[in-house]
Design a protein around this motif. Structure first.
Motif, PDB file in Angstrom:
ATOM      1  N   LEU A 118       0.825  -1.201   0.000  1.00 44.19           N
ATOM      2  CA  LEU A 118       0.000   0.000   0.000  1.00 44.19           C
ATOM      3  C   LEU A 118       0.865   1.259   0.000  1.00 44.19           C
ATOM      4  CD1 LEU A 118      -2.795  -1.015   2.541  1.00 44.19           C
ATOM      5  CD2 LEU A 118      -2.807  -1.194   0.033  1.00 44.19           C
ATOM      6  N   VAL A 119       0.303   2.323  -0.565  1.00 41.47           N
ATOM      7  CA  VAL A 119       0.988   3.609  -0.672  1.00 41.47           C
ATOM      8  C   VAL A 119       0.299   4.611   0.251  1.00 41.47           C
ATOM      9  CG1 VAL A 119       1.588   5.521  -2.217  1.00 41.47           C
ATOM     10  CG2 VAL A 119       1.626   3.157  -3.065  1.00 41.47           C
ATOM     11  N   THR A 120       1.092   5.374   0.993  1.00 46.49           N
ATOM     12  CA  THR A 120       0.543   6.395   1.889  1.00 46.49           C
ATOM     13  C   THR A 120       0.559   7.751   1.193  1.00 46.49           C
ATOM     14  OG1 THR A 120       1.286   5.223   3.865  1.00 46.49           O
ATOM     15  CG2 THR A 120       0.823   7.588   4.095  1.00 46.49           C
ATOM     16  N   VAL A 121      -0.603   8.393   1.155  1.00 47.60           N
ATOM     17  CA  VAL A 121      -0.744   9.737   0.615  1.00 47.60           C
ATOM     18  C   VAL A 121      -1.304  10.611   1.725  1.00 47.60           C
ATOM     19  CG1 VAL A 121      -1.813  11.186  -1.156  1.00 47.60           C
ATOM     20  CG2 VAL A 121      -1.173   8.828  -1.693  1.00 47.60           C
ATOM     21  N   THR A 122      -0.634  11.732   2.010  1.00 49.35           N
ATOM     22  CA  THR A 122      -1.000  12.562   3.149  1.00 49.35           C
ATOM     23  C   THR A 122      -1.809  13.787   2.731  1.00 49.35           C
ATOM     24  OG1 THR A 122       0.869  14.096   3.165  1.00 49.35           O
ATOM     25  CG2 THR A 122       1.234  11.919   4.139  1.00 49.35           C
ATOM     26  N   THR A 123      -2.266  14.517   3.728  1.00 44.82           N
ATOM     27  CA  THR A 123      -3.010  15.754   3.481  1.00 44.82           C
ATOM     28  C   THR A 123      -2.105  16.965   3.352  1.00 44.82           C
ATOM     29  OG1 THR A 123      -3.334  15.976   5.881  1.00 44.82           O
ATOM     30  CG2 THR A 123      -5.121  14.952   4.610  1.00 44.82           C
ATOM     31  N   ASP A 124      -0.786  16.785   3.426  1.00 46.61           N
ATOM     32  CA  ASP A 124       0.113  17.907   3.166  1.00 46.61           C
ATOM     33  C   ASP A 124       0.009  18.298   1.690  1.00 46.61           C
ATOM     34  OD1 ASP A 124       1.083  18.417   5.676  1.00 46.61           O
ATOM     35  OD2 ASP A 124       2.916  17.231   5.448  1.00 46.61           O
ATOM     36  N   TYR A 125       0.208  19.575   1.399  1.00 48.34           N
ATOM     37  CA  TYR A 125      -0.031  20.090   0.059  1.00 48.34           C
ATOM     38  C   TYR A 125       0.713  19.356  -1.065  1.00 48.34           C
ATOM     39  CZ  TYR A 125      -2.704  24.158   1.691  1.00 48.34           C
ATOM     40  OH  TYR A 125      -3.660  24.981   2.225  1.00 48.34           O
ATOM     41  N   PRO A 126       2.003  19.021  -0.900  1.00 47.78           N
ATOM     42  CA  PRO A 126       2.689  18.347  -2.014  1.00 47.78           C
ATOM     43  C   PRO A 126       2.061  17.005  -2.389  1.00 47.78           C
ATOM     44  CG  PRO A 126       4.296  19.282  -0.526  1.00 47.78           C
ATOM     45  CD  PRO A 126       2.961  19.391   0.167  1.00 47.78           C
ATOM     46  N   ASP A 127       1.316  16.402  -1.481  1.00 46.32           N
ATOM     47  CA  ASP A 127       0.562  15.182  -1.799  1.00 46.32           C
ATOM     48  C   ASP A 127      -0.862  15.520  -2.244  1.00 46.32           C
ATOM     49  OD1 ASP A 127       2.723  13.667  -1.090  1.00 46.32           O
ATOM     50  OD2 ASP A 127       1.699  12.527   0.474  1.00 46.32           O
ATOM     51  N   TYR A 128      -1.512  16.343  -1.458  1.00 45.41           N
ATOM     52  CA  TYR A 128      -2.946  16.563  -1.643  1.00 45.41           C
ATOM     53  C   TYR A 128      -3.277  17.217  -2.977  1.00 45.41           C
ATOM     54  CZ  TYR A 128      -7.597  18.555  -0.940  1.00 45.41           C
ATOM     55  OH  TYR A 128      -8.914  18.908  -1.094  1.00 45.41           O
ATOM     56  N   ARG A 129      -2.557  18.272  -3.325  1.00 42.79           N
ATOM     57  CA  ARG A 129      -2.911  19.015  -4.534  1.00 42.79           C
ATOM     58  C   ARG A 129      -2.741  18.194  -5.803  1.00 42.79           C
ATOM     59  NH1 ARG A 129      -0.771  25.120  -2.925  1.00 42.79           N
ATOM     60  NH2 ARG A 129      -2.740  25.803  -2.004  1.00 42.79           N
ATOM     61  N   PRO A 130      -1.591  17.528  -6.019  1.00 45.57           N
ATOM     62  CA  PRO A 130      -1.508  16.692  -7.224  1.00 45.57           C
ATOM     63  C   PRO A 130      -2.523  15.548  -7.223  1.00 45.57           C
ATOM     64  CG  PRO A 130       0.677  17.098  -6.317  1.00 45.57           C
ATOM     65  CD  PRO A 130      -0.310  17.561  -5.299  1.00 45.57           C
ATOM     66  N   PHE A 131      -2.757  14.968  -6.044  1.00 46.94           N
ATOM     67  CA  PHE A 131      -3.632  13.800  -6.015  1.00 46.94           C
ATOM     68  C   PHE A 131      -5.056  14.169  -6.414  1.00 46.94           C
ATOM     69  CE2 PHE A 131      -6.084  10.269  -4.462  1.00 46.94           C
ATOM     70  CZ  PHE A 131      -5.265   9.181  -4.717  1.00 46.94           C
ATOM     71  N   ARG A 132      -5.595  15.247  -5.864  1.00 50.66           N
ATOM     72  CA  ARG A 132      -6.978  15.610  -6.193  1.00 50.66           C
ATOM     73  C   ARG A 132      -7.097  16.139  -7.612  1.00 50.66           C
ATOM     74  NH1 ARG A 132      -8.748  20.991  -5.516  1.00 50.66           N
ATOM     75  NH2 ARG A 132     -10.768  20.221  -4.825  1.00 50.66           N
ATOM     76  N   THR A 133      -5.964  16.486  -8.240  1.00 47.81           N
ATOM     77  CA  THR A 133      -5.987  16.990  -9.608  1.00 47.81           C
ATOM     78  C   THR A 133      -5.859  15.873 -10.636  1.00 47.81           C
ATOM     79  OG1 THR A 133      -4.985  19.071  -8.877  1.00 47.81           O
ATOM     80  CG2 THR A 133      -4.872  18.583 -11.226  1.00 47.81           C
ATOM     81  N   TYR A 134      -5.049  14.853 -10.349  1.00 41.71           N
ATOM     82  CA  TYR A 134      -4.710  13.872 -11.373  1.00 41.71           C
ATOM     83  C   TYR A 134      -5.239  12.463 -11.125  1.00 41.71           C
ATOM     84  CZ  TYR A 134      -1.265  17.522 -12.330  1.00 41.71           C
ATOM     85  OH  TYR A 134      -0.655  18.718 -12.591  1.00 41.71           O
ATOM     86  N   ALA A 135      -5.475  12.084  -9.881  1.00 35.91           N
ATOM     87  CA  ALA A 135      -5.847  10.695  -9.590  1.00 35.91           C
ATOM     88  C   ALA A 135      -7.182  10.355 -10.245  1.00 35.91           C
ATOM     89  CB  ALA A 135      -5.921  10.477  -8.086  1.00 35.91           C
TER      90      ALA A 135
ATOM     91  N   TYR B 180       3.914  25.187   9.972  1.00 31.64           N
ATOM     92  CA  TYR B 180       2.741  25.850   9.400  1.00 31.64           C
ATOM     93  C   TYR B 180       2.366  25.182   8.080  1.00 31.64           C
ATOM     94  CZ  TYR B 180       0.029  29.882   7.613  1.00 31.64           C
ATOM     95  OH  TYR B 180      -0.937  30.710   7.101  1.00 31.64           O
ATOM     96  N   LYS B 181       1.059  24.919   7.879  1.00 42.79           N
ATOM     97  CA  LYS B 181       0.637  24.078   6.767  1.00 42.79           C
ATOM     98  C   LYS B 181       0.204  24.827   5.521  1.00 42.79           C
ATOM     99  CE  LYS B 181       1.525  20.299   8.805  1.00 42.79           C
ATOM    100  NZ  LYS B 181       2.743  19.591   8.362  1.00 42.79           N
ATOM    101  N   HIS B 182       0.111  26.119   5.574  1.00 41.20           N
ATOM    102  CA  HIS B 182      -0.397  26.870   4.428  1.00 41.20           C
ATOM    103  C   HIS B 182       0.777  27.624   3.786  1.00 41.20           C
ATOM    104  CE1 HIS B 182      -3.697  28.255   2.065  1.00 41.20           C
ATOM    105  NE2 HIS B 182      -3.604  29.513   2.436  1.00 41.20           N
ATOM    106  N   ALA B 183       0.549  28.825   3.315  1.00 41.38           N
ATOM    107  CA  ALA B 183       1.606  29.653   2.728  1.00 41.38           C
ATOM    108  C   ALA B 183       1.412  31.077   3.217  1.00 41.38           C
ATOM    109  CB  ALA B 183       1.545  29.598   1.198  1.00 41.38           C
ATOM    110  N   ALA B 184       2.477  31.695   3.721  1.00 44.23           N
ATOM    111  CA  ALA B 184       2.350  33.040   4.289  1.00 44.23           C
ATOM    112  C   ALA B 184       3.724  33.670   4.432  1.00 44.23           C
ATOM    113  CB  ALA B 184       1.659  32.996   5.658  1.00 44.23           C
ATOM    114  N   GLN B 185       3.709  34.982   4.592  1.00 45.06           N
ATOM    115  CA  GLN B 185       4.922  35.724   4.924  1.00 45.06           C
ATOM    116  C   GLN B 185       4.860  36.114   6.393  1.00 45.06           C
ATOM    117  OE1 GLN B 185       5.030  39.663   5.114  1.00 45.06           O
ATOM    118  NE2 GLN B 185       6.991  39.284   6.128  1.00 45.06           N
ATOM    119  N   PHE B 186       5.939  35.882   7.119  1.00 47.19           N
ATOM    120  CA  PHE B 186       6.033  36.248   8.529  1.00 47.19           C
ATOM    121  C   PHE B 186       7.148  37.278   8.702  1.00 47.19           C
ATOM    122  CE2 PHE B 186       4.016  32.153   8.588  1.00 47.19           C
ATOM    123  CZ  PHE B 186       3.136  32.187   9.673  1.00 47.19           C
ATOM    124  N   ASP B 187       6.912  38.234   9.579  1.00 46.10           N
ATOM    125  CA  ASP B 187       7.966  39.176   9.939  1.00 46.10           C
ATOM    126  C   ASP B 187       8.960  38.498  10.884  1.00 46.10           C
ATOM    127  OD1 ASP B 187       6.333  40.910   8.603  1.00 46.10           O
ATOM    128  OD2 ASP B 187       5.819  42.146  10.340  1.00 46.10           O
TER     129      ASP B 187
END
Length: 642
Positions: free
Chosen positions: A192-209, A391-398
């Motif tokens: 079995l293959v593990t696919v996570t909810t982190d963006y590098p997994d989630y975004r391609p998977f919901r787009t191409y699978a 942090y799980k999203h994308a942002a700029q921090f001071d």
């Protein structure tokens, strides 16, 4: 003076952070006490000392707030959370100190320059919005609410950061994924293959699978992060915000929050939501009809859900616009993209980025000093890959707020991109977030800490970053760094097809953003007993694509902490961004006259002027809605490229 960048430690981060924050808290406390004890209370002395204390407090807040989100060691993150609580208590004590308020209020505005007068007015406004003029019992309750909200914000963010979910799939269920994704996800011993909810997994998977059940299962996990822990957190958070607003004389939290934004009043938020929703309705319905038509070729259904939109949008772009994102991504190697981003923004804004080998909190982080005309203007850190506890999203921090001749501005870009090939949407996101970083650096030459960097009204701060996205869609610009492993540059005709394909789907994209804006507003205004039901209703009414049964989107909607009831600001800023971009020549995005005028009139002033005035100064007119509606109306019919 020659201000130097902050010296970060090479080891023992806990000791460094505790000392750094402690020193600044003590400095702020001592300075404010001197202000209260001093016999000389002329306006210049009062404002200078206030600013000195503000610089110290903001420095402590930036460092602790950053390392809560990015430090790889859990002990450092925990310490940083405790320090944030101390800092917020110090800020609350300052803003509820009636003696300090009386001292500032007694200053004479005569003789102050425009920016100093603005600073004085903003400090007095902050005092009043903190409740300094209320009775002692009310001030005590406001202090309790402030301290509790700090803890709740931390609990909310931590639950999202730590809740990385996954699905385990048979290798056949990854059919449709790019080769590099498959190589990075080999089967385990059990096959079995593990696919996570982190963006590098989630975004391609919901787009191409191609496996609809697998896409749905991963989407359910993604939209259930933070649940159930954050349910109680959000209920208490919304109730306390409402109580705070009412204690301060406002009818609701949205009224309190909007009072210092461009939009002005809480009641204007639903009016704006309805206006944008109406403007996007026709384009959204065209997009939805196209998605349903394509889906019916696979399954005779009358609806489409959030696990399917990305997949069918990609299919339509591939089949009807001849754009296969799996092929496009081969041109976007992460290392080349990062270098290209620096080259493009450097050329655009007249900047040079020089790599520096300095201590960082993780080996993935890269650091650069930013120069303009041979002078160092700041330092940036790029922390761009996911890891545990980050942090799980994308942002700029001071990290450091810039102060003229005293402190160099330092900012950190925090994202979650793959290490190899990137989706083009990731490239767009990188340009977007870098827009915030540039704003922080270029806006970091201010006398007053209150106005340093991205310090404009909150419903304007996204506009510069949204506008910078346009540079990630230009064929000539992409051709400078979008190069595949054979050395072939991305073809200009492919970029043109990508641009046509991106125009398909923007109706649904805007309607989805309207749905999120409605969620953030309505949860704060109505404080419903059942958040999930309210979210489902709002997304069905405004977003066109209803939520998935059994999911709890709000539990991982991180913007409910920082943006509170004002997620509408993304759309408000987008209207302005389209207007700002209309000043550029689409055939020559590097035109130095326009780019440097934009740099100097929009970014460099920081928060020293109202955002509406900055925009009017750049455009030579007030901002309007026309550029946005014209952009929205160009959405193509999906079968236009057949």
């Amino acid at each position: 003076m020659n201000p130097q960048p902050l010296a970060l430690p090479s080891a023992d981060w806990s000791a460094w952070l505790a000392d750094y924050v402690g020193d600044r808290l003590q400095s702020a406390s001592d300075t404010l006490q001197q202000l209260k004890d001093g016999t000389s209370r002329d306006t210049a002395t009062v404002l200078r000392r206030w600013n000195d204390a503000d610089i110290a407090l903001r420095g402590a807040e930036s460092a602790a707030g950053l390392f809560v989100e990015v430090h790889p060691e859990s002990e450092v993150r925990t310490l940083a959370e405790e320090l944030v609580q101390q800092i917020d208590r110090s800020k609350t004590d300052r803003n509820l100190d009636r003696a300090l308020y009386d001292i500032v209020a007694a200053t004479d505005s005569a003789g102050l320059d425009e920016v100093a007068l603005r600073m004085r007015d903003h400090v007095l406004r902050d005092f009043r919005r903190s409740g300094v003029d209320r009775d002692e019992k009310t001030r005590t309750r406001l202090r309790e609410i402030s301290e509790r909200l700090t803890v709740l914000d931390q609990d909310f963010g931590r639950a999202i950061r730590d809740d990385v979910r996954s699905v385990r799939l048979a290798a056949a269920q990854l059919e449709g994924l790019p080769a590099d994704f498959l190589a990075a996800h080999p089967p385990a011993e059990d096959g079995l293959v593990t696919v996570t909810t982190d963006y590098p997994d989630y975004r391609p998977f919901r787009t191409y699978a191609r496996d609809a059940d697998a896409r749905r299962n991963l989407t359910i996990e993604f939209e259930s992060r933070g649940w159930p822990a954050n349910d109680a957190v959000l209920h208490e958070m919304f109730e306390l915000r409402d109580e705070k607003a009412r204690l301060l004389g406002y009818e609701s939290w949205p009224d309190f929050d909007a009072d210092v934004k461009m939009i002005g009043t809480g009641n204007a938020i639903p009016e704006f939501i309805e206006r944008i929703s109406t403007a996007a309705d026709a384009a959204g319905r065209r997009d939805l009809d196209a998605l349903l038509t394509r889906r019916r070729e696979d399954d005779p259904a009358d609806t489409i859900d959030r696990s399917e939109t990305g997949y069918y949008m990609e299919l339509i772009r591939r089949e009807q616009f001849d754009v296969d994102a799996r092929e496009v991504r081969r041109y976007f190697d992460f290392t080349r993209v990062r270098a290209g981003l620096l080259e493009v923004t450097g050329r655009l804004f007249g900047l040079e980025y020089r790599p520096v080998d300095v201590p960082r909190w993780h080996e993935d982080v890269t650091a650069y000093d930013v120069y303009a005309d041979g002078e160092r203007r700041g330092r940036i850190y790029l922390d761009l890959h996911p890891r545990a506890g980050k942090y799980k999203h994308a942002a700029q921090f001071d990290l450091v707020g810039g102060i003229t001749d005293r402190l160099l501005p330092e900012g950190v870009l925090v994202c979650n991109f793959p290490r190899g090939l990137m989706e083009h949407q990731d490239v767009v996101t990188l340009f977007h977030e870098f827009g915030h970083l540039i704003h922080h650096v270029l806006g970091g030459r201010q006398v007053w800490a209150r106005f340093s960097g991205v310090a404009t009204e909150w419903d304007f701060v996204e506009a510069p970053s949204q506008m910078l996205e346009e540079w990630a869609w230009d064929a000539a610009i992409l051709g400078t760094f979008a190069i595949d492993e054979t050395g072939t540059r991305i073809p200009a005709d492919l970029v043109e097809r990508m641009r046509a394909a991106k125009d398909f789907g923007k109706g649904i994209t805007i309607k989805t953003q309207v749905g999120y804006a409605a969620v953030s507003y309505l949860l704060h205004r109505d404080r419903p007993a059942d958040h999930t039901a309210a979210v489902m209703q709002a997304m069905e009414r405004y977003g066109m694509i209803p939520g998935l049964p059994g999911t709890h989107f709000q539990a991982s909607f991180g913007h409910l902490a920082g943006y509170t009831s004002a997620y509408y600001t993304y759309l408000w800023s987008l209207v302005i961004a389209k207007d700002l971009f209309s000043a550029f020549d689409a055939d020559d995005l590097f035109d130095p006259a326009v780019a440097h005028r934009y740099r100097d009139r929009i970014l460099a002033p920081g928060g020293s002027r109202d955002a509406a005035d900055l925009v009017a100064d750049f455009l030579d007119r007030p901002s309007g809605f026309d550029a946005f509606t014209a952009w929205l109306d160009t959405a193509p019919v999906a079968n236009a490229a057949r």
